[in-house]
Write a protein that holds these residues in place. Structure first.
Motif, short mmCIF file in Angstrom:
data_model
loop_
_atom_site.label_atom_id
_atom_site.label_comp_id
_atom_site.label_asym_id
_atom_site.label_seq_id
_atom_site.Cartn_x
_atom_site.Cartn_y
_atom_site.Cartn_z
N ALA A 100 2.83 6.03 -2.67
CA ALA A 100 3.97 6.83 -3.12
C ALA A 100 3.90 7.08 -4.63
CB ALA A 100 5.27 6.13 -2.75
N GLU A 121 0.82 -1.21 0.00
CA GLU A 121 0.00 0.00 0.00
C GLU A 121 0.85 1.25 0.00
OE1 GLU A 121 -0.50 -2.39 2.39
OE2 GLU A 121 -2.27 -3.35 1.57
N TRP A 122 2.01 1.20 0.67
CA TRP A 122 2.89 2.37 0.71
C TRP A 122 3.48 2.64 -0.67
CZ3 TRP A 122 2.76 5.58 4.57
CH2 TRP A 122 2.34 5.13 5.80
#
Length: 114
Positions: A7, A2-3
Motif C-alpha cells: 500500500a 506485506e499489505w
C-alpha cells in the motif's frame, strides 16, 4: 506486513504519477521525488523483507540480500543530486518565463493547432 508495504509503494507511485501530470514545475519535481521513493521502496522490498531478523548477518537461511540495499542507497544519493538539479532548472525556467507553469516555460500556449 506485506499489505502495508504494498500500500505504501502504491500510494507513493500513484501520488508521484499524479503530480508528474501537473502543469506547475515544482509539483512536477515533487512528483518525480515521490516516484523515485516508491521505486526505491519497491527495490528494497524485492530483497526479501524479513521481520525481526538482522538485515545482513543471520543465523539461518532468512538473511536478506544486500544487493538491493546497496542499489537503493546509491539511488538515494543519485536522486538527491537529480532533485537539486531539477529544482535549479525549475527556478531558472520560472525566472526566465516569469511563471512556474511548464507550458509557459516551453513557449506553448495550450492550443493543439500547428
Amino acid at each position: 506486513m506485506e499489505w502495508l508495504l504494498a500500500a505504501a509503494i502504491g500510494l507513493l507511485v500513484g501520488s508521484g504519477v499524479y503530480l508528474l501530470l501537473s502543469t506547475q514545475s515544482f509539483t512536477v519535481v515533487l512528483g518525480f521525488l515521490l516516484l523515485s521513493y516508491g521505486v526505491n521502496l519497491l527495490v528494497l522490498a524485492g530483497g526479501r523483507l524479513v521481520v525481526r531478523e538482522p538485515p545482513l548477518a543471520s543465523t539461518g537461511p532468512a538473511a536478506a540480500d544486500p544487493l538491493p540495499q546497496a542499489l537503493v542507497l546509491t539511488a538515494i544519493v543519485i536522486g538527491l543530486g537529480m532533485t537539486a538539479f531539477a529544482l535549479a532548472l525549475a527556478l531558472w525556467a520560472a525566472r526566465r518565463s516569469g511563471s512556474g507553469d511548464v507550458r509557459a516555460a516551453a513557449g506553448d500556449d495550450g492550443d493543439d493547432d500547428p
